[in-house]
Write an enzyme that holds these catalytic residues in place. Sequence first.
Site, PDB file in Angstrom:
ATOM      1  N   HIS A 116       0.921  -0.966  -0.348  1.00 44.15           N
ATOM      2  CA  HIS A 116       0.189   0.461  -0.275  1.00 44.15           C
ATOM      3  C   HIS A 116       0.736   0.941   0.043  1.00 44.15           C
ATOM      4  O   HIS A 116       1.881   1.466   0.934  1.00 44.15           O
ATOM      5  CB  HIS A 116      -0.678  -0.370   1.132  1.00 44.15           C
ATOM      6  CG  HIS A 116      -1.702   1.163   1.519  1.00 44.15           C
ATOM      7  ND1 HIS A 116      -1.322   2.385   1.841  1.00 44.15           N
ATOM      8  CD2 HIS A 116      -2.900   1.156   1.482  1.00 44.15           C
ATOM      9  CE1 HIS A 116      -2.988   3.418   2.417  1.00 44.15           C
ATOM     10  NE2 HIS A 116      -3.576   1.932   1.543  1.00 44.15           N
ATOM     11  N   ASP A 129       3.301  -4.215   8.325  1.00 42.93           N
ATOM     12  CA  ASP A 129       2.016  -3.686   8.102  1.00 42.93           C
ATOM     13  C   ASP A 129       1.007  -4.718   8.464  1.00 42.93           C
ATOM     14  O   ASP A 129       0.389  -5.299   6.969  1.00 42.93           O
ATOM     15  CB  ASP A 129       2.362  -3.024   6.301  1.00 42.93           C
ATOM     16  CG  ASP A 129       0.763  -2.016   6.183  1.00 42.93           C
ATOM     17  OD1 ASP A 129      -0.555  -2.146   6.672  1.00 42.93           O
ATOM     18  OD2 ASP A 129       0.629  -1.719   4.940  1.00 42.93           O
ATOM     19  N   GLN A 135      -4.115  -5.239   7.273  1.00 47.68           N
ATOM     20  CA  GLN A 135      -5.295  -6.208   6.417  1.00 47.68           C
ATOM     21  C   GLN A 135      -5.639  -7.621   7.461  1.00 47.68           C
ATOM     22  O   GLN A 135      -6.440  -8.084   7.409  1.00 47.68           O
ATOM     23  CB  GLN A 135      -5.000  -6.497   4.645  1.00 47.68           C
ATOM     24  CG  GLN A 135      -5.677  -5.342   4.307  1.00 47.68           C
ATOM     25  CD  GLN A 135      -6.709  -4.755   4.100  1.00 47.68           C
ATOM     26  OE1 GLN A 135      -7.873  -5.338   4.124  1.00 47.68           O
ATOM     27  NE2 GLN A 135      -7.071  -3.617   3.722  1.00 47.68           N
ATOM     28  N   LYS A 161     -10.196  -0.558  10.241  1.00 48.31           N
ATOM     29  CA  LYS A 161     -10.303  -1.519   8.958  1.00 48.31           C
ATOM     30  C   LYS A 161     -11.289  -2.811  10.648  1.00 48.31           C
ATOM     31  O   LYS A 161     -11.633  -3.759   9.838  1.00 48.31           O
ATOM     32  CB  LYS A 161      -9.487  -2.135   8.858  1.00 48.31           C
ATOM     33  CG  LYS A 161      -9.648  -0.684   7.792  1.00 48.31           C
ATOM     34  CD  LYS A 161      -8.072  -1.042   6.346  1.00 48.31           C
ATOM     35  CE  LYS A 161      -8.068   0.283   5.066  1.00 48.31           C
ATOM     36  NZ  LYS A 161      -6.654   0.389   4.834  1.00 48.31           N
ATOM     37  N   CYS A 175      -4.863   2.253  -3.870  1.00 49.73           N
ATOM     38  CA  CYS A 175      -3.078   3.052  -2.976  1.00 49.73           C
ATOM     39  C   CYS A 175      -2.362   2.115  -3.260  1.00 49.73           C
ATOM     40  O   CYS A 175      -1.283   1.855  -2.363  1.00 49.73           O
ATOM     41  CB  CYS A 175      -3.914   3.457  -1.426  1.00 49.73           C
ATOM     42  SG  CYS A 175      -4.771   4.730  -0.746  1.00 49.73           S
TER      43      CYS A 175
HETATM   44  C1  LIG Z   1      -5.880   0.928   4.915  1.00 52.32           C
HETATM   45  C2  LIG Z   1      -3.613   0.141   4.717  1.00 52.32           C
HETATM   46  C3  LIG Z   1      -3.147   1.391   4.705  1.00 52.32           C
HETATM   47  C4  LIG Z   1      -3.989   3.127   5.279  1.00 52.32           C
HETATM   48  O1  LIG Z   1      -3.624   3.083   7.149  1.00 52.32           O
HETATM   49  P1  LIG Z   1      -5.003   4.426   6.858  1.00 52.32           P
HETATM   50  O2  LIG Z   1      -5.832   3.917   8.193  1.00 52.32           O
HETATM   51  O3  LIG Z   1      -5.811   4.685   5.224  1.00 52.32           O
HETATM   52  O4  LIG Z   1      -3.893   4.933   6.969  1.00 52.32           O
HETATM   53  C5  LIG Z   1      -1.776   0.604   4.790  1.00 52.32           C
HETATM   54  N1  LIG Z   1      -2.016  -0.980   4.656  1.00 52.32           N
HETATM   55  C6  LIG Z   1      -2.784  -1.623   4.319  1.00 52.32           C
HETATM   56  C7  LIG Z   1      -2.142  -2.942   3.326  1.00 52.32           C
HETATM   57  C8  LIG Z   1      -4.162  -1.110   4.192  1.00 52.32           C
HETATM   58  O5  LIG Z   1      -5.151  -1.957   3.958  1.00 52.32           O
END
Ligand SMILES: *Cc1c(COP(=O)(O)O)cnc(C)c1O
Length: 425
Positions: free
Chosen positions: A130, A209, A212, A235, A380
């Site tokens: 992302h 990260d 998800q 999320k 993104c």
């Molecule tokens: C949504 C997402 C982000 C960013 O999250 P934010 O809450 O918009 O900062 C980063 N990495 C992944 C894999 C995402 O799905």
Amino acid sequence: MPDRAAAQALPARVRSDFPILDRTVGGAPLAYLDSANTSQKPRVVIDALAEHYAEHNANVARAMHTLGAEASAGFEGGRSKVATFVGATRPEEIVFTKNASEALNLAAHTLGEHVRLGPGDEVVISVLEHHSNIVPWQLLCRRTGATLRWFDITDEGRLDLAGADAAGLINERTKIVSVAWVSNVLGTVTPVADIVARAHAVGAIAVLDASQAVPQFAVDLPATGADLVAFTGHKMVGPTGIGVLWGRYDLLADLPPFLGGGEMIEVVTMEGSTFAPPPARFEAGTPPIAEAVALGAAADYLTGVGMDAVAQHEHAITAYALERLQAVEGLRILGPTEPVDRGGAISFTLTSEDGFDIHPHDTMQMLDARGVAVRGGHHCARPLHKRLGVQSSTRASFYLYTTPQEIDQLGEALDYTRDFFGRHR
Ligand SMILES: *Cc1c(COP(=O)(O)O)cnc(C)c1O
């Protein structure tokens, strides 16, 4: 044949907890298939926000009166619940940020200083990231003269750890490795333990990260071996405005501050300041108080449902959706088409009968008019789309409340879209 009944059990239990799912859009029942973008919220999370403001609102830490104590207890209670939810060793390992993006920026800034990143040093990410896990590292490399290097993916859309290019990618020049646990576009789950081990073998710091991952299956962050892990509240059925950076406490304690301001200092004089221990060091100014309370409620809610049940449902509904989508003519799924090591997001392209690409924005609008909410664009993840040889895609993504009926509604709307563009192009 995927098991439709298996994909029905959990939503039958939880769906009524989410008031927004009773809505209609364009005269049709809402089929919200954009949970990888943001999830919907159960009543308990909405109530936690309202109750905080209606009954306990005050600033934290600096207010000494009764409401201040209640607000502080609620805020720190949220931190403790999140810590337990992700297996943190202690609540102080949980740093609250604005979102996952800010958490990754915090990581990039402070690690860059911590490892004294400079020319000749390398930072390794992957092509499936992302933008939030790309741009902070690009900025860091630009500031320091370090080099950014990328893991590629296989043709199936999995992180390529075996290919010729992967072999020397992590080496003695590598100082930081940062990868996504689950791709928000392809849905693929990456082998994080392997990547962390490769990073540590050369003395590099490993960042994940998990934006998800944390919403979709039970995690134990210390067990991944990673040093820092970012994720986001909205999320995982929590509110917007709050994200998390989890870190090994001894590393957090060694990191310099990120943003300066109130609450992050020990002593401020005109000559300089000393800084509070983590997590306060990284939480300048008034933090997201109500959001932390509500994120705690979200963690409790998911624990009550059971993260194993959530993961099983993601698997069942993804299997069902993969099957249904592959029955749509002219539809090409990006990434794995089997529901193995795969989260609940499916991105695809669509062509009309005579072989013309239907733009994802057109697809999205056609679906929206039929009550189906999906995302169209690059999600993104521009470098990933470039790697896959497509401009953009349409993404359907699922969560604990997603029903097979909604997938059917999606399938029918896609069949209709294809037919429409065949006739009217
Ligand atoms: C949504 C997402 C982000 C960013 O999250 P934010 O809450 O918009 O900062 C980063 N990495 C992944 C894999 C995402 O799905």
